[in-house]
Scaffold this motif. Structure first.
Motif, short mmCIF file in Angstrom:
data_model
loop_
_atom_site.label_atom_id
_atom_site.label_comp_id
_atom_site.label_asym_id
_atom_site.label_seq_id
_atom_site.Cartn_x
_atom_site.Cartn_y
_atom_site.Cartn_z
N UNK A 27 0.38 -0.99 -0.46
CA UNK A 27 0.34 -0.12 -0.56
C UNK A 27 0.91 1.16 0.38
N UNK A 28 2.08 1.16 0.08
CA UNK A 28 2.28 2.24 0.08
C UNK A 28 2.94 2.78 -1.56
N UNK A 29 2.87 4.70 -1.49
CA UNK A 29 3.01 4.84 -2.80
C UNK A 29 3.23 5.69 -3.21
N UNK A 30 5.01 5.69 -3.04
CA UNK A 30 4.89 7.39 -3.57
C UNK A 30 6.30 6.93 -4.76
N UNK A 54 7.82 -5.26 -5.16
CA UNK A 54 8.67 -4.31 -6.57
C UNK A 54 7.85 -3.53 -7.05
N UNK A 55 6.66 -4.03 -6.88
CA UNK A 55 5.33 -3.15 -7.00
C UNK A 55 5.01 -1.50 -6.16
N UNK A 56 6.46 -1.77 -5.05
CA UNK A 56 6.09 -0.16 -4.44
C UNK A 56 7.00 0.56 -5.67
N UNK A 57 7.62 0.63 -6.44
CA UNK A 57 8.25 1.32 -7.40
C UNK A 57 7.31 0.94 -8.72
N UNK A 58 7.93 2.56 -9.70
CA UNK A 58 7.62 1.93 -11.22
C UNK A 58 5.98 2.71 -11.24
N UNK A 59 5.99 3.16 -10.11
CA UNK A 59 4.44 4.12 -9.94
C UNK A 59 4.50 5.74 -10.66
N UNK A 60 5.34 6.48 -10.95
CA UNK A 60 5.67 7.65 -11.51
C UNK A 60 6.17 7.03 -13.29
#
Length: 694
Positions: free
Chosen positions: A548-551, A574-580
């Protein structure tokens, strides 16, 4: 009430011969504290004593049963040396060796000149065969008492095999004659025997093939266990269906505002899942639906749109998360969207205190708050809703079924429940853990999610990794550094994280922050806020950041000792990155040499980002007992069934349970009454309480 006929099986294990007060605790640790637990504790190996060589024919390391004449007893000069007994037959002689021997006892058991049958493992010492502490010594006329095939049970330190064998034999003698609960045509088609015949056969394997999960006796017992599980879930589901529900249909005005405010269009999977949820809400039955979505598939938006459907219809909605970090994250994500829709959103965790808490509670009770987000603080007694119609439970496997029911009880008349998980669950586990729910899957990622470049490096190249971070920092990257799971202990994990934090701080200075499970919630929040703001550029963390952490600005994920993590966990991290918008990478640092399973995990992580494929592989590699931390969570653990190998039996049990409950929902027909016994046998008593006549 449990039927009287089963009482002997639910007696304490200590009532069995061979289990005294000293062994009772060990048996409980190994199998459980009841007689029936030893019945489910099946052999894992087999000792075959059928080989009957002459002394001249024995081979090193083999289990042999030999008949010989007892010769000279040779007592040792001091107690540290072994006691030796010479035996011979017409082909040669060998020695029987005893340590810490009692000579009077041995002279009685092995009188000189007598014939004896000895069975045990042969070892060669200085080129000569010997038998140390034989497993069995019998007279030729008592040969029938010697077990030629002996089951070997899984053991725990300090518990002798003989004690478990003896207790299991005694438990089998207590088996009652029970009515057959399986369909006779199904038994015949599979070539399966009656329940007690199968149980006795499973405890008396005749060959190594009988120890396989597919052996007829074991498969029959596994199917019994799976059917009990599916029936229990089916009864919970029936009960939910029977509870009064309410029809909830909004007019769509708030949902339209949110959809217009989103920076992307909904995916087909999101639209499909939302339609399924809205259709459930419209029906007069209570909804109980699982929304499974891979990392970043947009579950929160679907949940919000469903909650707004309830708000549009004049009701309230709630969202419960397992940790404060995640609850605050959800609140931050939903706040701008709720503002766009003109909806009042509030957050309630253990941290809201005093007048602020009282104010929130009053606004929830009066109906001024439309959506309340929080931790398990939501189902405390003091929280009263004016009209709760829809509850979202995030990361369900962290909550028990009872907590879910407590939240739904807040709504008075049937609250609809949507359970979300970001841990993709294999279909087989979905059936066993969430068989009481309907399931929606988000199997597409929103447009714009970039693939994450995943690499693996041995830990001895740590200096190179640190150097590459230096380069990344010059390009304004933000970095997660996740420390290893040392053991299931926040304290030890925190110590490992503090070490790494100190090391990285000595290189990069104050831009390195630290977050772990032992910190106060307010400290964690402050660190996370500084990371989001970009003051902290490298965040050293334990797995508290897993979900759930979203940066969006974070683009590098380093996972130290990746070999210690399960596949699903690696995928979550790994899902914590690749969000931007920027290209992201994930570095898996491992301790060489890698074991076979760890190597397979790392290979799969490099091959795919598909969470559902990863979940299936995780189940295959780890088995159902370990997946999702089953032992700590609400997932069932099976004693006999191996769902990673018996998915086809699970599907059959699912269909069978549905057919039975459709035709006989109160389990009153002859097969239904027999199935009640099965539920009691596998301790699914809770489910029987849901029967009107139970």
């Amino acid at each position: 009430m449990r039927p009287d006929i089963l009482f002997p099986l639910f007696a304490p294990a200590r009532t069995l011969p061979g289990i005294g007060p000293r062994l009772e605790k060990l048996v409980e640790k190994l199998a459980g504290n009841k007689v029936v637990d030893l019945l489910w504790h099946l052999p894992s190996g087999l000792i075959d004593r059928r080989s009957r060589p002459k002394i001249a024919e024995v081979r090193d390391g083999e289990i042999a049963t030999i008949e010989a004449t007892v010769g000279l007893h040779v007592a040792p000069r001091n107690s540290r040396l072994p006691y030796r007994v010479h035996v011979s037959d017409d082909t040669g002689e060998m020695q029987i060796v005893f340590f810490n021997a009692r000579p009077d006892h041995l002279l009685k058991t092995l009188p000189e000149g007598a014939r004896r049958i000895l069975s045990g493992r042969i070892e060669f010492y200085q080129g000569q065969p010997q038998l140390t502490h034989p497993d069995h010594i019998v007279r030729p006329e008592d040969m029938a008492a010697l077990p030629l095939l002996e089951p070997v049970y899984p053991l725990t330190a300090g518990l002798p095999l003989k004690a478990v064998q003896k207790a299991a034999r005694a438990a089998l003698k207590l088996l009652p004659e029970l009515p057959e609960w399986q369909d006779p045509h199904w038994l015949k088609a599979r070539g399966w025997q009656a329940w007690h015949t199968s149980l006795r056969a499973a405890h008396a394997p005749q060959s190594l093939a009988d120890l396989e999960t597919g052996a007829p006796a074991r498969a029959r017992l596994a199917y019994d266990e799976l059917l009990a599980n599916q029936l229990a879930l089916g009864l919970v589901r029936l009960r939910m269906r029977r509870l009064p529900g309410r029809t909830v249909t909004g007019d769509g005005r708030m949902r339209r505002k949110v959809i217009d405010a989103l920076p992307f269009a909904l995916t087909n999977a999101q639209t499909r899942a939302l339609e399924e949820i809205l259709s459930d809400m419209k029906s007069p039955h209570r909804m109980l639906r699982l929304l499974q979505g891979d990392v970043g598939s947009g579950k929160t938006v679907v949940a919000l749109l469903a909650m707004l459907n309830a708000v549009e219809a004049g009701f309230q909605a709630a969202m419960m998360a397992p940790t404060e970090i995640l609850a605050r994250q959800h609140h931050a994500t939903l706040a701008p969207l709720c503002a766009a829709a003109g909806v009042r959103l509030e957050l309630l965790t253990g941290r809201e205190k005093g007048s602020r808490r009282a104010e929130i509670l009053a606004a929830v009770a009066s109906g001024e708050v439309d959506i309340l987000v929080g931790t398990h603080a939501l189902f405390q007694e003091e929280v009263e809703f004016r009209a709760l119609a829809f509850a979202v439970v995030d990361e369900q496997h962290r909550f028990g079924v009872h907590q879910r029911l407590m939240l739904t009880a807040k709504g008075g008349v049937g609250t609809d429940v949507l359970v979300m998980t970001a841990t993709p669950i294999p279909r087989t586990l979905t059936l066993t853990a969430y068989g009481d729910m309907d399931v929606s899957r988000l199997d597409e990622k929103p447009p714009g999610r970039k693939p994450v470049d995943t690499r693996a490096l041995p830990l001895d190249r740590l200096d190179e990794v640190v150097e590459s971070l230096r380069r990344a920092l010059t390009k304004s990257a933000q970095i997660y550094w996740v420390c290893p799971l040392v053991e299931e202990s926040d304290e030890v994990d925190a110590a490992a994280a503090e070490e790494r934090h100190k090391h990285l701080q000595s290189i990069f200075g104050d831009i390195v922050g630290l977050v772990h499970g032992r910190m106060k919630a307010s400290e964690k929040d402050s660190v996370m806020a500084r990371f989001e703001a970009g003051d902290i550029r490298i965040l050293v963390a334990t797995t508290v950041i897993e979900v759930g952490v979203n940066v969006p600005s974070a683009t590098v994920m380093v996972i130290e000792h990746a070999e210690r993590f399960g596949l699903a966990q690696l995928h979550q991290l790994r899902g914590r990155v690749g969000r931007g918008d920027d290209k992201s990478s994930c570095l898996l640092l491992y301790q060489a040499p890698l074991g076979e399973t760890a190597a397979a995990r790392i290979r799969i992580m490099r091959e795919t980002e598909d969470g559902f494929r990863i979940a299936e592989e995780d189940l295959r590699l780890r088995g159902s007992g370990e997946l999702l931390g089953t032992r700590q969570s609400g997932l069932p653990s099976f004693r006999i069934a191996r769902i990673e190998e018996q998915a086809e039996l699970l599907s059959a049990a699912y269909d069978d349970a549905r057919l039975v409950l459709n035709a006989d929902p109160e389990l009153e027909a002859p097969r239904g009454r027999a199935l009640r016994t099965l539920l009691y046998l596998f301790e699914r008593d809770e489910a029987i309480r849901y029967l009107r006549s139970g």
